[in-house]
Scaffold this motif. Structure first.
Motif, PDB file in Angstrom:
ATOM      1  N   ARG A   1      20.720   8.355  -9.867  1.00 49.84           N
ATOM      2  CA  ARG A   1      20.514   6.919 -10.095  1.00 49.84           C
ATOM      3  C   ARG A   1      19.666   6.352  -8.957  1.00 49.84           C
ATOM      4  NH1 ARG A   1      24.669   1.787 -10.263  1.00 49.84           N
ATOM      5  NH2 ARG A   1      23.083   0.321 -10.915  1.00 49.84           N
ATOM      6  N   LYS A   2      18.433   6.059  -9.276  1.00 52.49           N
ATOM      7  CA  LYS A   2      17.469   5.666  -8.246  1.00 52.49           C
ATOM      8  C   LYS A   2      17.571   4.209  -7.838  1.00 52.49           C
ATOM      9  CE  LYS A   2      14.070   9.164  -9.579  1.00 52.49           C
ATOM     10  NZ  LYS A   2      12.681   9.437 -10.051  1.00 52.49           N
ATOM     11  N   ASP A   3      18.231   3.380  -8.645  1.00 55.48           N
ATOM     12  CA  ASP A   3      18.231   1.942  -8.363  1.00 55.48           C
ATOM     13  C   ASP A   3      19.522   1.466  -7.696  1.00 55.48           C
ATOM     14  OD1 ASP A   3      19.888   2.332 -10.505  1.00 55.48           O
ATOM     15  OD2 ASP A   3      19.245   0.551 -11.598  1.00 55.48           O
ATOM     16  N   TYR A   4      20.285   2.381  -7.139  1.00 55.04           N
ATOM     17  CA  TYR A   4      21.552   2.019  -6.500  1.00 55.04           C
ATOM     18  C   TYR A   4      21.305   1.780  -5.014  1.00 55.04           C
ATOM     19  CZ  TYR A   4      26.640   2.194  -5.724  1.00 55.04           C
ATOM     20  OH  TYR A   4      27.946   1.891  -5.403  1.00 55.04           O
ATOM     21  N   TRP A   5      21.347   0.513  -4.599  1.00 53.08           N
ATOM     22  CA  TRP A   5      20.962   0.160  -3.227  1.00 53.08           C
ATOM     23  C   TRP A   5      21.853   0.813  -2.182  1.00 53.08           C
ATOM     24  CZ3 TRP A   5      23.915  -2.261   0.488  1.00 53.08           C
ATOM     25  CH2 TRP A   5      25.114  -2.840   0.072  1.00 53.08           C
ATOM     26  N   VAL A   6      23.130   1.019  -2.498  1.00 53.36           N
ATOM     27  CA  VAL A   6      24.067   1.599  -1.525  1.00 53.36           C
ATOM     28  C   VAL A   6      23.623   2.992  -1.097  1.00 53.36           C
ATOM     29  CG1 VAL A   6      26.452   2.368  -1.172  1.00 53.36           C
ATOM     30  CG2 VAL A   6      26.000   0.258  -2.437  1.00 53.36           C
ATOM     31  N   THR A   7      23.146   3.784  -2.049  1.00 49.98           N
ATOM     32  CA  THR A   7      22.722   5.149  -1.736  1.00 49.98           C
ATOM     33  C   THR A   7      21.502   5.149  -0.823  1.00 49.98           C
ATOM     34  OG1 THR A   7      23.464   5.698  -3.965  1.00 49.98           O
ATOM     35  CG2 THR A   7      22.301   7.400  -2.758  1.00 49.98           C
TER      36      THR A   7
ATOM     37  N   LEU B   1      15.087  -3.744  -1.674  1.00 48.92           N
ATOM     38  CA  LEU B   1      14.410  -3.943  -2.959  1.00 48.92           C
ATOM     39  C   LEU B   1      15.423  -3.954  -4.108  1.00 48.92           C
ATOM     40  CD1 LEU B   1      11.821  -4.082  -4.725  1.00 48.92           C
ATOM     41  CD2 LEU B   1      11.824  -1.556  -4.694  1.00 48.92           C
ATOM     42  N   TYR B   2      16.378  -3.021  -4.074  1.00 47.69           N
ATOM     43  CA  TYR B   2      17.313  -2.875  -5.188  1.00 47.69           C
ATOM     44  C   TYR B   2      18.585  -3.724  -5.033  1.00 47.69           C
ATOM     45  CZ  TYR B   2      14.494   1.123  -6.678  1.00 47.69           C
ATOM     46  OH  TYR B   2      13.461   1.927  -7.107  1.00 47.69           O
TER      47      TYR B   2
ATOM     48  N   GLU C   1      11.877   3.295   5.566  1.00 43.20           N
ATOM     49  CA  GLU C   1      11.532   3.375   4.144  1.00 43.20           C
ATOM     50  C   GLU C   1      12.780   3.237   3.265  1.00 43.20           C
ATOM     51  OE1 GLU C   1       9.535   7.071   3.775  1.00 43.20           O
ATOM     52  OE2 GLU C   1       7.712   6.420   4.830  1.00 43.20           O
ATOM     53  N   CYS C   2      13.868   3.875   3.681  1.00 39.85           N
ATOM     54  CA  CYS C   2      15.101   3.839   2.894  1.00 39.85           C
ATOM     55  C   CYS C   2      15.728   2.449   2.894  1.00 39.85           C
ATOM     56  CB  CYS C   2      16.095   4.866   3.433  1.00 39.85           C
ATOM     57  SG  CYS C   2      15.600   6.575   3.150  1.00 39.85           S
ATOM     58  N   TYR C   3      15.742   1.796   4.056  1.00 43.39           N
ATOM     59  CA  TYR C   3      16.301   0.442   4.124  1.00 43.39           C
ATOM     60  C   TYR C   3      15.469  -0.537   3.302  1.00 43.39           C
ATOM     61  CZ  TYR C   3      19.549   1.851   7.826  1.00 43.39           C
ATOM     62  OH  TYR C   3      20.561   2.441   8.542  1.00 43.39           O
ATOM     63  N   GLN C   4      14.160  -0.328   3.274  1.00 46.38           N
ATOM     64  CA  GLN C   4      13.305  -1.183   2.451  1.00 46.38           C
ATOM     65  C   GLN C   4      13.627  -0.997   0.969  1.00 46.38           C
ATOM     66  OE1 GLN C   4       9.482   0.126   3.908  1.00 46.38           O
ATOM     67  NE2 GLN C   4       9.309  -1.586   5.377  1.00 46.38           N
ATOM     68  N   LYS C   5      13.899   0.229   0.567  1.00 44.98           N
ATOM     69  CA  LYS C   5      14.303   0.502  -0.814  1.00 44.98           C
ATOM     70  C   LYS C   5      15.649  -0.168  -1.114  1.00 44.98           C
ATOM     71  CE  LYS C   5      11.360   3.597  -2.680  1.00 44.98           C
ATOM     72  NZ  LYS C   5      10.796   3.539  -4.056  1.00 44.98           N
TER      73      LYS C   5
END
Length: 560
Positions: A443-449, A475-476, A468-472
């Motif tokens: 699941r790519k849109d799960y901000w917690v991961t 975003l989500y 990069e990960c925190y920006q993602k």
């Protein structure tokens, strides 16, 4: 016989679960006990009743946690011992209930099945489920008082008090109000009026307490900010946000999970968040066929024995017990998880009662040799006990628990993510990265991961990847934690860029003391000591952390 039964149940219970007494805190135990400041002081007990705590209203549960914490602090075995003792107590109360209808030997065997059934391992080994053990214990006491003794004002008061405590332990205690009504209707009709009046008073007191605390029980987490029309797509793993049609599609598989594991407990798992979205052979047709077959067998047993009034009456009581318990946890009323082993803790008593009625009160029992039945029972109990012992060891710590969960339910992104977090804390970074990345592929849109992957990289000083990960994650999810962590990571890479981001983040989250602290560090690093001092003072005023105070003193004693 009762003393011997209690001795047998205690001996077997401690024998089967002895090793689990040394398990640590796992899963929600940390939020419920270790980090829950609401239960760390006895002075907070009145507010647990009058103000509530968290999403649910369970003041007796939290009061008991407070009492244990006052005596033992964050020492997990203390909680495990009490929970096991209450579980054994529940098995004994079930024996007393069954002994009213069945032979004592049959009642004891059925009580032992309840005691050692692996489906109940979660309820015995998981401290956060102490609420389930409590509501059942007091609910059983209320039922036994009503049906086993003549009516007196003192007994009515005691039974009503037990019902209220059951409700205040967990909302599921309402099931006993229904079961008590059914049992009294079939067994003690002369007490029906007294029971109805008692129940009205009990529920009124409960509702009065709950309404008083309602302001504190409002649902407030990250999901509350998601518009209702987007919840279906953005949080598809949360059952409570799915429409009834989707929950009905999932119901056959949900019921098949409980029925299958009741008969052959070999697919137990945790953190199950799934939904059946289309009619397929494996997810809908086969589970539905299994459920239909199971209830056809139960109906056939009833038809064959219905001419026996005693059998018919007892069978109906326990059949309704079983149906009520299943219906309550079948997603007709939306719950958070899809299935949970602890939710079968109440229904299994109804199922065991059905079995007892079939063995002792119907024609089927006459075709069964008592000696053969005893031998089969011993074999089954040994198998269940061994399985329960092994299952309880999976609750030793979070890594063993989540690893076992994944072995039983592959491609569970929640478990992949949480196991990755635990491995990160254990500094097993390579393994952690594998699990968290796999969770992202699921699941790519799960901000917690994404947030947790960012923290993993931050721990390894891989700041570019962490950024990069925190920006993602932002975003989500657009959550405060990700803004705070990204500001901290940028501080190590580019203070000027970090300052620009932190100022914007503070506009978004003006009460974040951590963002103020990070911005103070940035200003200090850029040589702006006065701004740094002003920010750290504001942060300390919001949250008097020792680290903030130390940093404040560092700025004050640093020469201009």
């Amino acid at each position: 016989m009762q003393h011997k039964a209690l001795a047998y149940l205690a001996l077997i219970g401690f024998g089967v679960y002895a090793l689990s007494l040394f398990n640590g805190f796992v899963w929600d135990d940390f939020s419920q006990v270790v980090h829950n400041t609401e239960i760390h002081s006895l002075s907070r007990i009145p507010s647990l009743f009058l103000e509530g705590f968290g999403l649910y209203y369970k003041p007796v549960f939290y009061t008991l946690l407070s009492l244990i914490y006052a005596l033992a602090g964050p020492y997990a075995p203390a909680y495990h011992i009490l929970q096991l003792c209450l579980h054994i107590g529940n098995a004994f109360l079930i024996y007393i209930l069954f002994a009213r209808f069945f032979k004592k030997e049959t009642s004891l065997i059925l009580a032992i099945v309840f005691l050692v059934h692996p489906l109940n391992t979660e309820t015995v080994s998981y401290i956060a489920t102490l609420q389930d053990v409590l509501f059942l214990f007091f609910g059983m006491l209320s039922l036994l008082i009503w049906i086993n003794y003549p009516v007196t004002s003192q007994r009515i008061l005691l039974a009503s008090f037990c019902s209220l405590i059951s409700l205040l332990s967990k909302e599921s205690g309402i099931l006993f109000l229904g079961i008590n009504l059914i049992a009294i209707f079939f067994l003690k009709k002369e007490q029906l009026k007294a029971y109805i009046v008692s129940s009205i008073i009990t529920v009124s007191i409960y509702m009065l307490l709950r309404v008083t605390a309602i302001d504190s029980l409002m649902y407030s987490n990250s999901y509350a900010n998601i518009p209702s029309d987007k919840r279906f797509t953005e949080i598809p793993h949360i059952m409570m946000f799915l429409p009834l049609s989707m929950r009905l599609l999932s119901m056959p598989k949900i019921l098949a999970y409980y029925l299958g594991n009741a008969i052959y407990p070999n697919a137990l798992s945790i953190s199950q968040f799934w939904a059946v979205r289309t009619i397929t052979l494996s997810d809908f047709i086969m589970p539905l066929a299994m459920v239909i077959f199971f209830f056809t067998v139960l109906f056939f047993i009833y038809i064959k024995g219905k001419n026996n009034k005693t059998f018919s009456r007892v069978y109906i009581i326990f059949f309704l017990w079983f149906i009520m318990g299943l219906a309550f946890h079948s997603q007709l009323i939306p719950l958070d998880a899809t299935v949970a082993d602890r939710w079968f803790y109440f229904p299994i008593i109804g199922l065991l009662g059905i079995i007892g009625a079939a063995i002792d009160l119907s024609k089927f029992g006459s075709f069964i040799s008592r000696k053969k039945l005893f031998v089969v029972s011993v074999i089954v109990l040994i198998a269940l006990g061994v399985k329960a012992t092994l299952s309880s060891l999976n609750w030793k710590n979070n890594i063993t628990l989540y690893s076992y969960g994944l072995s039983m339910a592959k491609d569970n992104y929640e478990l992949e993510n949480t196991l990755g977090v635990e491995l990160t804390q254990a500094k097993r970074y390579s393994e952690a990265e594998q699990h968290i990345k796999h969770a992202i592929t699921l699941r790519k849109d799960y901000w917690v991961t994404w947030h947790n992957l960012g923290f993993l990289y931050e721990e390894q000083k891989k700041f570019t990847q962490a950024t990069e990960c925190y920006q993602k994650a932002i975003l989500y999810g657009d959550q405060q934690y990700s803004y705070e962590n990204l500001a901290r990571v940028l501080l190590f890479q580019n203070p000027k860029k970090a300052k620009t981001f932190a100022i914007k983040a503070l506009i978004r989250f003006p009460t974040s003391h951590l963002l103020m602290y990070i911005l103070a560090q940035i200003e200090y690093k850029l040589g702006n000591q006065e701004k740094a001092l002003s920010l750290i003072e504001k942060a300390y005023a919001l949250y008097p952390d020792v680290a903030y105070l130390n940093f404040k003193q560092k700025i004050e004693f640093q020469p201009q």
